[in-house]
Design an enzyme around this catalytic site. Structure first.
Site, PDB file in Angstrom:
ATOM      1  N   GLU A 163      50.583  84.003  93.379  1.00  0.00           N
ATOM      2  CA  GLU A 163      49.249  83.400  93.493  1.00  0.00           C
ATOM      3  C   GLU A 163      48.382  83.983  94.610  1.00  0.00           C
ATOM      4  O   GLU A 163      47.760  83.254  95.372  1.00  0.00           O
ATOM      5  CB  GLU A 163      49.377  81.877  93.694  1.00  0.00           C
ATOM      6  CG  GLU A 163      50.133  81.192  92.574  1.00  0.00           C
ATOM      7  CD  GLU A 163      50.199  79.677  92.736  1.00  0.00           C
ATOM      8  OE1 GLU A 163      49.817  79.162  93.807  1.00  0.00           O
ATOM      9  OE2 GLU A 163      50.643  79.011  91.782  1.00  0.00           O
ATOM     10  N   ASN A 205      53.278  87.233  90.254  1.00  0.00           N
ATOM     11  CA  ASN A 205      53.176  86.017  89.437  1.00  0.00           C
ATOM     12  C   ASN A 205      51.905  85.252  89.793  1.00  0.00           C
ATOM     13  O   ASN A 205      51.580  85.103  90.980  1.00  0.00           O
ATOM     14  CB  ASN A 205      54.409  85.141  89.740  1.00  0.00           C
ATOM     15  CG  ASN A 205      54.604  83.985  88.775  1.00  0.00           C
ATOM     16  OD1 ASN A 205      54.645  84.191  87.568  1.00  0.00           O
ATOM     17  ND2 ASN A 205      54.738  82.778  89.307  1.00  0.00           N
ATOM     18  N   HIS A 242      50.072  77.698  82.829  1.00  0.00           N
ATOM     19  CA  HIS A 242      49.903  76.243  82.835  1.00  0.00           C
ATOM     20  C   HIS A 242      48.618  75.955  82.075  1.00  0.00           C
ATOM     21  O   HIS A 242      47.526  76.066  82.632  1.00  0.00           O
ATOM     22  CB  HIS A 242      49.794  75.716  84.268  1.00  0.00           C
ATOM     23  CG  HIS A 242      51.035  75.911  85.091  1.00  0.00           C
ATOM     24  ND1 HIS A 242      52.202  75.240  84.826  1.00  0.00           N
ATOM     25  CD2 HIS A 242      51.284  76.694  86.165  1.00  0.00           C
ATOM     26  CE1 HIS A 242      53.124  75.601  85.705  1.00  0.00           C
ATOM     27  NE2 HIS A 242      52.591  76.493  86.525  1.00  0.00           N
ATOM     28  N   GLU A 271      55.945  79.923  83.676  1.00  0.00           N
ATOM     29  CA  GLU A 271      55.892  78.492  84.031  1.00  0.00           C
ATOM     30  C   GLU A 271      55.175  77.705  82.945  1.00  0.00           C
ATOM     31  O   GLU A 271      54.374  76.811  83.232  1.00  0.00           O
ATOM     32  CB  GLU A 271      55.184  78.306  85.384  1.00  0.00           C
ATOM     33  CG  GLU A 271      55.818  79.096  86.514  1.00  0.00           C
ATOM     34  CD  GLU A 271      55.165  78.856  87.876  1.00  0.00           C
ATOM     35  OE1 GLU A 271      54.377  77.904  88.024  1.00  0.00           O
ATOM     36  OE2 GLU A 271      55.452  79.657  88.795  1.00  0.00           O
ATOM     37  N   ASP A 273      53.576  75.327  80.471  1.00  0.00           N
ATOM     38  CA  ASP A 273      53.440  73.942  80.016  1.00  0.00           C
ATOM     39  C   ASP A 273      52.041  73.807  79.421  1.00  0.00           C
ATOM     40  O   ASP A 273      51.139  74.570  79.765  1.00  0.00           O
ATOM     41  CB  ASP A 273      53.729  72.902  81.115  1.00  0.00           C
ATOM     42  CG  ASP A 273      53.042  73.161  82.446  1.00  0.00           C
ATOM     43  OD1 ASP A 273      52.020  73.879  82.483  1.00  0.00           O
ATOM     44  OD2 ASP A 273      53.521  72.636  83.474  1.00  0.00           O
TER      45      ASP A 273
HETATM   46  C1  XIL Z   1      55.466  73.142  91.760  1.00  0.00           C
HETATM   47  C2  XIL Z   1      56.689  72.254  91.538  1.00  0.00           C
HETATM   48  O1  XIL Z   1      56.837  72.072  90.148  1.00  0.00           O
HETATM   49  C3  XIL Z   1      56.518  70.945  92.247  1.00  0.00           C
HETATM   50  O2  XIL Z   1      57.735  70.209  92.193  1.00  0.00           O
HETATM   51  C4  XIL Z   1      56.123  71.169  93.695  1.00  0.00           C
HETATM   52  O3  XIL Z   1      55.820  69.922  94.280  1.00  0.00           O
HETATM   53  C5  XIL Z   1      54.921  72.070  93.805  1.00  0.00           C
HETATM   54  O4  XIL Z   1      55.190  73.285  93.135  1.00  0.00           O
HETATM   55  N1  XIL Z   1      52.849  77.335  90.548  1.00  0.00           N
HETATM   56  C6  XIL Z   1      54.079  77.726  90.989  1.00  0.00           C
HETATM   57  C7  XIL Z   1      55.163  76.723  91.102  1.00  0.00           C
HETATM   58  O5  XIL Z   1      54.304  78.923  91.202  1.00  0.00           O
HETATM   59  O6  XIL Z   1      56.025  77.025  92.166  1.00  0.00           O
HETATM   60  C8  XIL Z   1      54.627  75.318  91.257  1.00  0.00           C
HETATM   61  O7  XIL Z   1      55.718  74.417  91.228  1.00  0.00           O
HETATM   62  C9  XIL Z   1      53.624  75.036  90.188  1.00  0.00           C
HETATM   63  C10 XIL Z   1      52.466  75.987  90.252  1.00  0.00           C
END
Ligand code: XIL
Length: 460
Positions: A163, A205, A242, A271, A273
């Site tokens: 990020e 990422n 996401h 990741e 969802d």
């Molecule tokens: C999130 C986790 O799912 C949570 O449990 C935590 O509180 C915060 O981080 N991007 C990412 C992940 O790269 O590491 C994040 O995970 C979600 C967004």
């Protein structure tokens, strides 16, 4: 082949090996393709891919959770346990217990592990949050080295940097304490990771990098393009994906994946969802990955809706009671129906291609330029390859006439004059010296339609 590696890591492959003699004798008579898998991991493995999930270490004592985990998945990402605040809570004191527990759970069951993440502006330990400058740079590099060394040989891919790009229209870097140590902090982290674990694939990422037309997507693309041109050790790009009402799935997602793959990196959906868990959107994501040869696999960010970091969006494949949702069935069907593609035309081999035979050999002291275009509705990316003739170049100029309506919006690894009509491009500091017969590349993005471009090259 790279995809073989993900397949070999799967429990499906191990199960097949266990039934080796039977499988071998059956193979003599088998004419149909491999039977459809009945779990996400096995079905993905049949396509040379993996299917993973984020795992929260404290849930490994929940048998309803581990039953689904162990049955369905062949790749695991620690949801929080490998982050900087978890692994180095005090400077110089490393803490790996929670992460090791997840790694051991996964690997003892034949699942592979993605490492997440070595360097990030978020979830830093307190001591690091208050650091800056060269002390912070040094602490970050030490963290990368120590953690990647600890897990060497145990993770197949690392999200080295997470990020680092800004949201919005700038296409530039996010401000952070790490960014303020100097723009080269990302490549420094990648070099440290490569030195510590030469066997792991090293990924960048990020989120909101799914829509090909977004400035953030283009910013990351340009960085990866530049890293590949300069030999910074990057192997893969992770798309968090996401998807929600503010940042929905878009149909150019496949273009995004294939365009990054064409730079010579693997792509991974890291990741996933989807707010509301639309079955058809999940199906589209799977189909997009299967359509891109270098899309290695998909990881969902949790198992049941109740495990999600965004539980109220019910974005995952299993209900909170552990039952399969329609999105699960859609994903499984897409994995089973999908065909394994050959490399698409936009996906070149990792090694730079030699000039096609149709390219006339450049005369002494001269150069040639060839262009490959990735066109989408309303815009294109052009990658231009400059090849020296029988003498080395100490600088070059390429001229490209753009058709009317085409306007350059950004460029990398070259200086530009003009953004419409006749455009002239000259080398930047690091790519002017090209050995006899050797090549370098630059690129640009434009609005409009490329048509057929005919670049010319001259030495300077
Ligand atoms: C999130 C986790 O799912 C949570 O449990 C935590 O509180 C915060 O981080 N991007 C990412 C992940 O790269 O590491 C994040 O995970 C979600 C967004």
């Amino acid at each position: 082949m790279r995809s073989t590696r993900w397949k070999a890591a799967s429990r499906a492959a191990i199960a097949l090996a266990g039934a080796g003699a039977l499988a071998a004798s059956m193979a003599l008579f088998a004419t149909a393709p491999a039977s459809a898998g009945t779990t996400l991991g096995a079905s993905a493995a049949e396509k040379g891919r993996y299917f993973g999930t984020a795992v929260a270490g404290f849930k490994l004592s929940d048998s309803a959770y581990t039953t689904i985990l162990n049955r369905e998945f062949n790749m695991v990402t620690a949801e929080n346990e490998m982050k900087m605040n978890a692994t180095e809570p005090q400077q110089g004191q490393f803490s790996y217990g929670a992460a090791d527990q997840i790694v051991n759970h996964a690997r003892s069951r034949g699942m592979s592990v993605r490492g997440h993440t070595l360097a990030w502006h978020s979830q830093q330990p307190g001591w690091m949050e208050s650091m800056s400058g060269s002390a912070l740079r040094q602490a970050m590099l030490n963290h990368v080295t120590q953690v990647a060394t600890h897990f060497r040989g145990q993770v197949v891919a690392w999200d080295v940097v997470n990020e680092a790009f800004a949201d919005g229209s700038s296409g530039g870097r996010r401000d952070s304490n790490l960014q303020r140590t100097g723009n080269d902090w990302i490549e420094a982290a990648f070099r440290a990771a490569r030195a510590a674990d030469p066997g792991a694939k090293l990924c960048y990422n990020d989120y909101n990098t799914d829509n090909w037309t977004h400035a953030k997507t283009q910013g990351v693309y340009n960085m990866v393009r530049d890293f590949k041109a300069r030999g910074v050790p990057i192997d893969c790009v992770g798309f968090q994906s996401h998807f929600n009402n503010e940042s929905p799935y878009v149909s150019n997602y496949r273009t995004t994946l294939s365009s990054f793959a064409a730079l010579g990196v693997d792509v991974q959906i890291t990741e996933l969802d989807i707010q509301g868990a639309s079955a058809s959107t999940y199906r589209s994501v799977v189909e997009d990955c299967l359509a891109v040869a270098r899309c290695n696999g998909i990881t969902v960010w949790g198992i049941r809706d109740s495990d999600s970091w965004r539980a109220s969006q019910t974005p995952l494949l299993f209900n909170s009671n552990g039952s399969k949702k329609p999105a699960y069935d859609a994903v499984l069907a897409a994995l089973n129906n999908g065909t394994t593609p050959t490399d698409p035309p936009t996906d070149p081999p990792t090694d730079p291609p030699t000039d096609p035979p149709t390219t006339p050999p450049p005369g002494p002291g001269g150069c040639t330029a060839t262009v490959s275009v990735n066109q989408w509705t309303g815009g294109f990316v052009a990658n231009v390859r400059v090849t020296a003739g029988s003498s080395a170049l100490s600088g070059w100029t390429v001229t490209i006439a753009l058709p009317s309506g085409a306007t350059v919006t950004n460029a990398w690894s070259a200086n530009r004059s003009g953004n419409t009509g006749t455009t002239n491009w000259t080398n930047v500091a690091y790519n002017g010296q090209v050995g006899a017969g050797q090549s370098t590349e630059y690129g640009f993005q434009a609005n409009g339609t490329a048509g057929s471009l005919s670049p010319t090259c001259s030495a300077r």
